[in-house]
Scaffold this active site. Structure first.
Site: not given
Ligand code: OAD
Length: 237
Positions: A110, A177
C-alpha cells in the site's frame, strides 16, 4: 531438513502497540472524515489539501520518538535472519517499523508514508518532511507537483506479481493484525488455500475472513507473534 517457505502479511494491528492507531479504531474516522474519504484518488482531486494534511499528520506521528518497533516486528526480523529469502514479508502498513525492527525487502503493497510520488515522472522519492500542493519534486526541471506515495482505494496495490508467486510457492501463510476487510490482501488466504498452503491468523480480534484460516492465535501481537515463532522454530530444530 528443507527450510520452509513462509509468507507473512501484516496489517495495522502489528503496529498498534507501537503507538500507531489501526484504521478501524475510532470507527475509522479522522477529523470526522471517513478514512475512505481521504484515501481515494477522488478525495485528492476534490480536496487535495485535506489529503496532504491527513498524510502529513501520519508522517509526523510515525517520526515521534515514542513510536518504535515492538516485539512482533523484531520477531519477524529474527525469523527472516534465520530463514533468509524463504521468508516473504508483505505489509499493508505504510509505516517503516518492520525495517526499523531489522527486516529488509519488505513488500509495502500500500506504499509508504516516508516518500512522495512525482505526478509527472511517477518516481518515488524518500522524503520525511511535510509536503503539500506547493511542494515540487527534484526529478523534473522545472519541478512537478507531488502526491502521497500511498495506494488509495481503487488503485492497484504494488508487487502483486511477486506476491502471487510467493503465495503459490509457500509452505505457510501467516496474517498478522489485519481485519481481513480490504482486498486484495483479504483474499491472500484463499490463494494460499488453493495451493494447499497452511494458513495462520494472528490477531487481537478475529478477522472478517477468520473461517478460511487453518489455525488461529489470538492476543496482542507483541506477545502472540514471538510466541508463535518460538514454537514454530522449535519444530525446525
Ligand atoms: P484494520 O484497522 O482494518 O484492522 C486492524 C486489525 O488489527 C484488527 O483485526 C484488530 O483486531 C487487530 N489489532 C488491533 N490491535 C492489535 C494488537 N495489539 N495486536 C494484534 N492485532 C491487533 O487494519 P488493516 O487490516 O491493516 O489501506 O487495514 C487494511 C487496509 O485498510 C489498510 O492498509 C488501509 C486501510 O484502510 C489503505 O490505506 C489503502
Amino acid at each position: 531438513m528443507k527450510q520452509p517457505k513462509i509468507v507473512i502479511l501484516t496489517g495495522a494491528g502489528i503496529s498498534a502497540e507501537s503507538g500507531l492507531a489501526t484504521f478501524r479504531d475510532n470507527n475509522g474516522l479522522w477529523e470526522d472524515h471517513q478514512i475512505e474519504d481521504v484515501a481515494t484518488p477522488q478525495a485528492f482531486l476534490r480536496d487535495p489539501e485535506l489529503v496532504y494534511r491527513f498524510y502529513n499528520a501520519r508522517r509526523a506521528q510515525l517520526q515521534r520518538a515514542d513510536v518504535q518497533p515492538n516485539a512482533a516486528h523484531k520477531s519477524i526480523a529474527e525469523l527472516q535472519q534465520r530463514l533468509g529469502d524463504n521468508v516473504t514479508i508483505i505489509t499493508q502498513n505504510v509505516d517503516n517499523l518492520h525495517e526499523r525492527g531489522g527486516s529488509h525487502n519488505v513488500l509495502h503493497m500500500h506504499g509508504t508514508l516516508l516518500s512522495y510520488r512525482c505526478l509527472s515522472s511517477h518516481q518515488q522519492v524518500y522524503y520525511t518532511a511535510p509536503y503539500d500542493s506547493n511542494t515540487r519534486c527534484h526529478c523534473c526541471d522545472p519541478g512537478s507537483k507531488v502526491r502521497p506515495d500511498i495506494v488509495w482505494f481503487g488503485e492497484t496495490p504494488k508487487y502483486m506479481q511477486t506476491i502471487m508467486t510467493a503465495l503459490s510457492q509457500a509452505d505457510m501463510f501467516i496474517a498478522i493484525g489485519t481485519s481481513g476487510q480490504v482486498y486484495p490482501a483479504a483474499g491472500f488466504v484463499e490463494i494460499a488455500r488453493d495451493s494447499n498452503v497452511h494458513s495462520v491468523e494472528i490477531n487481537l480480534q478475529s478477522a472478517a475472513n477468520k473461517d478460511l484460516f487453518d489455525e488461529t492465535w489470538q492476543g496482542p501481537a507483541s506477545e502472540t507473534v514471538p510466541a508463535f515463532f518460538n514454537t514454530f522454530l522449535k519444530t525446525l530444530s
